[in-house]
Scaffold this motif. Structure first.
Motif, mmCIF file in Angstrom:
data_model
loop_
_atom_site.group_PDB
_atom_site.id
_atom_site.type_symbol
_atom_site.label_atom_id
_atom_site.label_comp_id
_atom_site.label_asym_id
_atom_site.label_seq_id
_atom_site.Cartn_x
_atom_site.Cartn_y
_atom_site.Cartn_z
ATOM 1 N N THR A 1 4.873 -1.373 -3.046
ATOM 2 C CA THR A 1 5.281 -0.001 -3.391
ATOM 3 C C THR A 1 5.009 1.001 -2.279
ATOM 4 O OG1 THR A 1 3.146 0.364 -4.489
ATOM 5 C CG2 THR A 1 4.983 -0.345 -5.878
ATOM 6 N N GLN A 2 4.397 0.562 -1.173
ATOM 7 C CA GLN A 2 3.998 1.524 -0.146
ATOM 8 C C GLN A 2 5.190 2.181 0.548
ATOM 9 O OE1 GLN A 2 1.801 -0.182 3.149
ATOM 10 N NE2 GLN A 2 2.957 -2.100 3.089
ATOM 11 N N LYS A 3 6.383 1.605 0.411
ATOM 12 C CA LYS A 3 7.573 2.249 0.982
ATOM 13 C C LYS A 3 7.806 3.626 0.365
ATOM 14 C CE LYS A 3 10.577 -0.051 -2.379
ATOM 15 N NZ LYS A 3 11.672 -1.031 -2.580
ATOM 16 N N LYS B 1 -4.760 5.685 7.011
ATOM 17 C CA LYS B 1 -3.334 5.401 6.837
ATOM 18 C C LYS B 1 -2.877 4.137 7.577
ATOM 19 C CE LYS B 1 1.156 7.749 7.328
ATOM 20 N NZ LYS B 1 1.804 9.041 7.671
ATOM 21 N N LEU C 1 5.629 5.806 -0.063
ATOM 22 C CA LEU C 1 4.726 6.784 0.551
ATOM 23 C C LEU C 1 5.323 7.412 1.805
ATOM 24 C CD1 LEU C 1 1.295 4.874 0.337
ATOM 25 C CD2 LEU C 1 2.464 6.200 -1.426
ATOM 26 N N ARG D 1 -1.781 -0.091 6.239
ATOM 27 C CA ARG D 1 -0.508 -0.733 6.572
ATOM 28 C C ARG D 1 -0.727 -2.031 7.333
ATOM 29 N NH1 ARG D 1 3.303 4.284 8.737
ATOM 30 N NH2 ARG D 1 3.670 5.277 6.707
ATOM 31 N N LEU E 1 -3.409 6.391 -5.318
ATOM 32 C CA LEU E 1 -2.698 5.337 -6.029
ATOM 33 C C LEU E 1 -3.570 4.850 -7.174
ATOM 34 C CD1 LEU E 1 -1.314 3.211 -3.039
ATOM 35 C CD2 LEU E 1 -0.262 5.188 -4.146
ATOM 36 N N VAL F 1 -5.481 7.058 2.134
ATOM 37 C CA VAL F 1 -5.016 6.535 0.850
ATOM 38 C C VAL F 1 -6.238 6.260 -0.016
ATOM 39 C CG1 VAL F 1 -3.706 4.748 -0.340
ATOM 40 C CG2 VAL F 1 -3.031 5.474 1.969
ATOM 41 N N VAL G 1 0.222 -2.628 -4.208
ATOM 42 C CA VAL G 1 0.272 -1.564 -3.196
ATOM 43 C C VAL G 1 1.233 -1.950 -2.072
ATOM 44 C CG1 VAL G 1 -1.069 -0.284 -1.484
ATOM 45 C CG2 VAL G 1 -2.034 -0.733 -3.751
ATOM 46 N N ARG G 2 1.185 -3.202 -1.658
ATOM 47 C CA ARG G 2 2.065 -3.655 -0.569
ATOM 48 C C ARG G 2 3.533 -3.443 -0.933
ATOM 49 N NH1 ARG G 2 0.496 -8.541 -0.558
ATOM 50 N NH2 ARG G 2 -1.027 -8.400 1.139
#
Length: 423
Positions: free
Chosen positions: A108-110, A214, A112, A218, A8, A120, A105-106
């Motif tokens: 947009t992480q969907k 990973k 991934l 999350r 990212l 990551v 990042v929080r």
């Protein structure tokens, strides 16, 4: 062993300290070294490290960055690699802009979920360095890290401008402080290599480069509402998770100010530069430009990109970007000329010559330019003198900005014949 990694690249915020270069573009889209963009650096490092699943998170002034990425990074249909853009967007969960690195990042992480990965890699889009990220990930895995931070040893003077970490002999990070003052920093020395210790570089500065396992990423982003990795997420993880320091001892600079940007570009002209463009491939947009044509010009420690027409008298310790045009009798020293996005018709330039108003794109005849940055598509007339230096106070004007003694001519600015700046 090749680990499954998704990268990212953070596109950055407004980049106010790089104004006016960021007036019409984001920081990662700022041209560097005459033919590249800053975002090409982390993307190239990823590709050279064997990691080809890359997302670039964008927000502010992102049009030119999006266009550059679209035109530069295309993989074969038989490859699983990609460089995709994730822009701030309105969703059912919210309609606000990204408010920090962790927030970006929080939110947009969907994206991934459809990517097969174990780790990551989070990178900044506005730094200049060459790093094999596979060594960083190998270190993270071999030492059982939950989070690994790339760090670089700095001296006490520079430490006050960074987030400083304290690590033990096992490279475990035990404490963190953000930009300590010169008295406080004395208590933050860490174990470093003998070479770094001899240089007085005893303090571990965060490079803003992180590896997360990973599930760890999350959980951290779910349990901690913090907006920024460096200020909130990482400090909270220290003491609760295995947070490691990976010491990097190569060249690295954070392109955060006009002075650092200028020094990084001019440094490329050294006989043996700290950042060596001839060592590892730096990928960028492939342009079908003619070779540069040079007539009667003395070149000394100067980088000249493709498609230039140079008739100047002397170019010294300068970087000349793509499609640049420099007229007869002109002297340019310690200057980064970014070049242009297009050519004017040569017949029109020759016919109108010195009478053309505004002047032809590029630098005219009998000019003297020193300690300057000429942004793209500038039109500088004949007999213009531009000389930056410590004697100049900072200021912002219609056609240019002065910062730290560097004269920055704005993108598309017109400097008429005979104008003097800074002399």
């Amino acid at each position: 062993m090749i680990h499954k990694v998704v990268s990212l690249v953070l596109g950055g915020g407004r980049g106010t300290r790089l104004f006016p270069l960021t007036q019409q573009r984001s920081k990662p889209a700022v041209p560097i070294a005459g033919k590249y963009r800053l975002v090409d650096i982390p993307i190239s490092n990823c590709l050279n490290s064997g990691y080809n699943k890359i997302f670039v998170l964008t927000q502010f002034n992102s049009a030119s960055l999006n266009k550059h990425i679209k035109n530069s990074y295309n993989f074969s249909i038989f490859s699983k690699g990609f460089v995709d853009i994730l822009a701030a967007e309105q969703t059912m969960e919210g309609d606000r802009w990204f408010e920090g690195t962790a927030d970006a990042v929080r939110r947009t992480q969907k994206n991934l979920h459809n990517v097969d990965y174990e780790y990551v890699l989070i990178l900044s889009g506005d730094q200049l360095y060459q790093m094999d990220y596979s060594l960083l990930v190998d270190f993270h895995v071999a030492n059982g890290g939950d989070v690994t931070i790339a760090t670089i040893p700095v001296n006490g003077r520079d430490a006050t401008g960074f987030g400083i970490l304290k690590a033990n002999e096992k490279n475990e990070i035990t404490a963190f402080t953000e930009k300590p003052d010169k008295d406080e920093v004395l208590n933050w020395a860490s174990e470093v290599s003998d070479a770094m210790e001899q240089q007085g570089r005893l303090y571990l500065a965060s490079m803003g480069i992180y590896v997360f396992s990973k599930g760890v990423l999350r959980t951290l982003l779910k349990d901690n509402p913090g907006m920024d990795f460096g200020k909130e997420i990482i400090p909270d993880a220290i003491g609760n998770l295995n947070v490691l320091s990976y010491q990097f001892d190569g060249y690295w600079t954070d392109i955060g100010t006009i002075r650092s940007f200028f020094d990084a570009n001019i440094g490329l002209t050294d006989d043996i530069p700290n950042f060596n463009l001839f060592e590892e491939t730096v990928y960028t947009r492939a342009r079908m430009l003619p070779p540069s044509k040079i007539s009667g010009t003395t070149l000394n420690n100067t980088i000249v990109a493709d498609g230039c027409i140079l008739n100047g008298d002397k170019l010294e310790r300068s970087v000349i970007g793509i499609r640049s045009r420099i007229g007869k009798g002109t002297v340019i020293k310690s200057t980064y000329m970014m070049g242009t996005d297009f050519y004017e018709h040569l017949e029109e330039v020759l016919e109108l010559g010195t009478t053309q108003q505004p002047p032809p794109i590029g630098v005219g005849e009998r000019c003297y330019i020193e300690n300057a940055i000429l942004d793209k598509n500038c039109r500088i007339g004949n007999d213009v003198r531009i000389k930056g230096g410590a004697h100049l106070p900072d200021g912002d004007f219609e056609t240019h900005t002065i910062q730290d003694g560097i004269v920055v001519v704005k993108k598309g600015a017109v400097i008429p014949n005979g104008v003097t700046i800074g002399c």
